[in-house]
Design a protein around this motif. Structure first.
Motif, mmCIF file in Angstrom:
data_model
loop_
_atom_site.group_PDB
_atom_site.id
_atom_site.type_symbol
_atom_site.label_atom_id
_atom_site.label_comp_id
_atom_site.label_asym_id
_atom_site.label_seq_id
_atom_site.Cartn_x
_atom_site.Cartn_y
_atom_site.Cartn_z
ATOM 1 N N THR A 28 26.467 41.996 -13.727
ATOM 2 C CA THR A 28 25.881 42.143 -12.400
ATOM 3 C C THR A 28 26.419 41.068 -11.458
ATOM 4 O O THR A 28 26.834 41.363 -10.330
ATOM 5 C CB THR A 28 24.339 42.051 -12.501
ATOM 6 N N ASP A 52 20.780 46.118 -12.070
ATOM 7 C CA ASP A 52 19.611 45.311 -12.409
ATOM 8 C C ASP A 52 19.740 43.876 -11.928
ATOM 9 O O ASP A 52 19.713 42.954 -12.728
ATOM 10 C CB ASP A 52 19.396 45.329 -13.929
ATOM 11 N N ASP A 157 28.214 47.945 -10.946
ATOM 12 C CA ASP A 157 27.588 47.266 -12.064
ATOM 13 C C ASP A 157 27.157 48.371 -13.034
ATOM 14 O O ASP A 157 26.962 49.511 -12.624
ATOM 15 C CB ASP A 157 26.364 46.553 -11.472
HETATM 16 MG MG LIG Z 1 23.146 43.352 -15.329
#
Ligand SMILES: [Mg+2]
Ligand SMILES: Nc1ncnc2c1ncn2[C@@H]1O[C@H](COP(=O)(O)OP(=O)(O)O)[C@@H](O)[C@H]1O
Length: 387
Positions: A28, A52, A157
């Motif tokens: 991420t 996330d 991501d």
């Molecule tokens: Mg992540």
């Protein structure tokens, strides 16, 4: 600079860069940092699609928790010593539920069918965990955003999956499922009226455990979904094709510990097997090379062995308690030794790592977590450093 940084080169050449790899290694963060560098140095409209982000990182990017909206990161947020950004940075977070609703709406023939599917109690459940729905919807959403043609570059991501390959297989698995015999079998009884007879024992058990509504819900759900099978299969295949397109490349992110490295290596080999493009491998959070230097380890050992002697001489000079200084020196020597051993092991694992011919980029572990634009830019600078 863009001539010799493998990451900047990828960001400049491709339309989709997918950050993937084992969990917790920095996917991420790397995706966001790479997108920011592209907007800063290469120009155009750059979108980072995160899955996330940590709360504080999402805040820094201006991402709202709910909804699929794309927000622009204000240019002031990433003015650096190198100047103002030449491009624009946008960010969005994947909203699984909302994306499923959009998908259903798109593929159903009329609003009534869409409403019936969404009202089904199973729908919530299924969109939450059925057939890797999270993986699939991430790819689906990417396809959607890419086909708007609004972005010069999308950095993606990927979800934290148990198996790093799940999301790659999600589109084809989805297509398989919706054209499968199992599904036809599931909905056939509802049409023929045989259901009650054929599955009586199962119905009784299911009723006892799940309530009478359950099987009715299941059947009704798949029957109403039936209208969209064709569109779904076609779409899932298109998503798979986009992943294999030469405009798309994968950035395999890993830490340099043995286990994630092994997983990353497997991942690279799988990408290669599928004829997908491995743009680069990013080894994140690596310890500095200097730690692996044998001279450092010898020095730490010497310091540990002679901590008493050294403290005796130094304590009066700096005006501290001698015993306390012995403990400090001992601890420093010991943890340096631990780091040195780890660094050497990591360097060994790294040298055995097969990146499938892709460039290998190492990014050091920073002192602090990365949760604001300054951190992202610092990480990004390291990411695009020339080898
Ligand atoms: Mg992540
Ligand atoms: N190079 C780095 N140095 C220090 N901390 C890092 C670095 N890269 C990532 N982190 C931190 O590690 C944690 C996990 O990163 P994240 O990008 O969420 O991993 P993933 O998406 O692979 O699960 C975050 O708290 C992030 O700030």
């Amino acid at each position: 600079m863009s001539g010799s940084s493998p990451i900047l080169e990828l960001l400049g050449q491709r339309e989709i860069v997918v950050a993937c790899g084992p969990g917790g290694v920095g996917k991420t963060t790397t995706a966001a940092a790479a997108a920011a560098q592209a907007a800063l140095r290469l120009g155009g409209r750059v979108l980072v699609l995160t899955v996330d982000p940590a709360r504080r990182l999402a805040d820094a990017l201006g991402i709202k928790e709910i909804g699929n909206e794309v927000t622009e990161v204000p240019a002031e947020a990433f003015v650096t010593a190198d100047g103002a950004p030449v491009g624009r940075l946008f960010a969005a977070m994947l909203d699984t539920k909302k994306s499923w609703d959009d998908l259903i709406e798109r593929h159903t023939p009329d609003p009534a069918t869409a409403a019936r599917i969404m009202a089904n109690p199973l729908y919530q459940n299924i969109t939450g965990r059925f057939i890797q729905s999270h993986d699939y919807i991430a790819m689906e959403r990417l396809y959607e955003l890419h086909s708007t043609g609004e972005w010069d570059l999308i950095v993606v991501d990927t979800p934290p999956t148990r198996n790093a390959l799940d999301f790659l297989d999600a589109p084809s698995r989805m297509a398989d499922f919706f054209s499968s015999r199992l599904l036809r079998w599931l909905i056939a009884p509802a049409r023929s009226g045989l259901f009650a007879v054929a599955s009586k024992p199962f119905t009784q058990v299911a009723d006892r455990i799940l309530g009478t509504e359950f099987l009715g819900d299941i059947t009704e759900f798949f029957v109403s979904l039936q209208s969209m099978y064709g569109g779904f299969v076609e779409r899932a295949n298109a998503v798979a094709r986009l992943m294999a397109d030469e405009r798309t490349t994968f950035l395999v992110v890993s830490s340099s510990e043995t286990v994630p490295l092994r997983e990353a290596e497997f991942f690279v080999s799988q990408l290669v097997d599928r004829n997908l493009s491995v743009g680069a491998v990013v080894l994140n959070k690596v310890l500095p090379d200097s730690l692996a230097d044998p001279g450092g380890l010898a020095a730490a050992r010497g310091l540990g062995e002679r901590a008493g002697e050294i403290a005796g001489e130094v304590a009066p000079v700096i005006g501290v308690d001698e015993e306390a200084l012995v403990r400090v020196l001992g601890t420093i020597a010991e943890s340096y030794g631990d780091f040195a051993v780890t660094a050497r092991r990591e360097a060994g694992a790294r040298s055995r790592f097969e990146a499938g011919g892709a460039p290998l980029v190492s990014v050091p572990r920073l002192d602090e977590d990365i949760h604001d634009m300054a951190g992202l830019l610092a990480l990004g600078n390291l990411l695009i450093a020339e080898p």
